[in-house]
Design a protein around this motif. Sequence first.
Motif, PDB file in Angstrom:
ATOM      1  N   LYS A   4      10.890  -6.506  -6.991  1.00 29.20           N
ATOM      2  CA  LYS A   4      10.518  -7.562  -7.934  1.00 29.20           C
ATOM      3  C   LYS A   4      11.505  -7.585  -9.091  1.00 29.20           C
ATOM      4  CE  LYS A   4       5.656  -7.167  -6.723  1.00 29.20           C
ATOM      5  NZ  LYS A   4       4.345  -6.753  -7.174  1.00 29.20           N
ATOM      6  N   SER A   9       7.249  -8.685 -18.489  1.00 24.08           N
ATOM      7  CA  SER A   9       5.932  -8.581 -17.850  1.00 24.08           C
ATOM      8  C   SER A   9       5.821  -7.314 -17.005  1.00 24.08           C
ATOM      9  CB  SER A   9       5.661  -9.810 -16.975  1.00 24.08           C
ATOM     10  OG  SER A   9       5.572 -10.958 -17.774  1.00 24.08           O
ATOM     11  N   ASN A  10       6.916  -6.840 -16.487  1.00 27.95           N
ATOM     12  CA  ASN A  10       6.941  -5.573 -15.765  1.00 27.95           C
ATOM     13  C   ASN A  10       7.109  -4.407 -16.743  1.00 27.95           C
ATOM     14  OD1 ASN A  10       9.322  -3.699 -13.977  1.00 27.95           O
ATOM     15  ND2 ASN A  10       7.157  -3.727 -13.453  1.00 27.95           N
ATOM     16  N   TYR A 147       2.919  -7.044 -14.117  1.00 23.95           N
ATOM     17  CA  TYR A 147       2.937  -6.457 -12.772  1.00 23.95           C
ATOM     18  C   TYR A 147       3.672  -5.130 -12.771  1.00 23.95           C
ATOM     19  CZ  TYR A 147       7.684  -8.333 -12.730  1.00 23.95           C
ATOM     20  OH  TYR A 147       8.990  -8.623 -13.039  1.00 23.95           O
ATOM     21  N   ARG A 148       3.344  -4.325 -11.780  1.00 22.03           N
ATOM     22  CA  ARG A 148       4.121  -3.134 -11.461  1.00 22.03           C
ATOM     23  C   ARG A 148       4.920  -3.450 -10.210  1.00 22.03           C
ATOM     24  NH1 ARG A 148       2.946   1.805 -14.102  1.00 22.03           N
ATOM     25  NH2 ARG A 148       3.694   2.885 -12.252  1.00 22.03           N
ATOM     26  N   LYS A 151       2.674  -2.194  -4.722  1.00 18.78           N
ATOM     27  CA  LYS A 151       1.235  -2.458  -4.571  1.00 18.78           C
ATOM     28  C   LYS A 151       0.413  -1.264  -5.013  1.00 18.78           C
ATOM     29  CE  LYS A 151       1.631  -5.929  -1.007  1.00 18.78           C
ATOM     30  NZ  LYS A 151       1.450  -6.330   0.359  1.00 18.78           N
ATOM     31  N   SER A 154       0.344  -1.172  -8.707  1.00 17.68           N
ATOM     32  CA  SER A 154      -0.561  -2.192  -9.240  1.00 17.68           C
ATOM     33  C   SER A 154      -2.014  -1.763  -9.096  1.00 17.68           C
ATOM     34  CB  SER A 154      -0.336  -3.529  -8.532  1.00 17.68           C
ATOM     35  OG  SER A 154       0.944  -4.026  -8.845  1.00 17.68           O
TER      36      SER A 154
END
Length: 166
Positions: A4, A9-10, A147-148, A151, A154
Amino acid sequence: KFNKAPSFSNALLQNIAGGNTMVFNHAAKILLEKVGRVNAISHDWWTYQLISGAGGFVYYDYVPHIIYRQHKNSLIGARDGIFNVIIRIYELLKGRYRQYNNCQCECLSKSKHFLKPKNVSLLEWFQNMRNSNLFTRMDFFFRSGVYRQTKIGSLGFLFALILRKV
């Protein structure tokens, strides 16, 4: 390997680069000098937060160019294996991740005049959400765009959010 795009945001939720792997352009150097010394727990993470929050371009090169050396006394770092996962969960439950976020948010708040207005808003929303009720915390997670990179990361963040350990 993170797929990503790097962004503020990360960066609010995780660091994706160690300081020994970072390369800065002149604009990033000037920004870091203007802000000056901060009391961040993780200067690597704070640098990612500040540069991305100010609108700087962050490029993540997933090809390793150094050999990563981890030792048993490292404060933060890669810890693979089930035993280390258990240690991370234990540290999360003790409040270590929340303590890190307290410190990082404090440093960012002192430097928020360098951030883009939309990132100042996201930072303020993040800070307010951390002490809010469960509904507000979940609303933030699903609507904010934070977000991280993975998955499992997250899911771990969501778990921490539910337990108010962010």
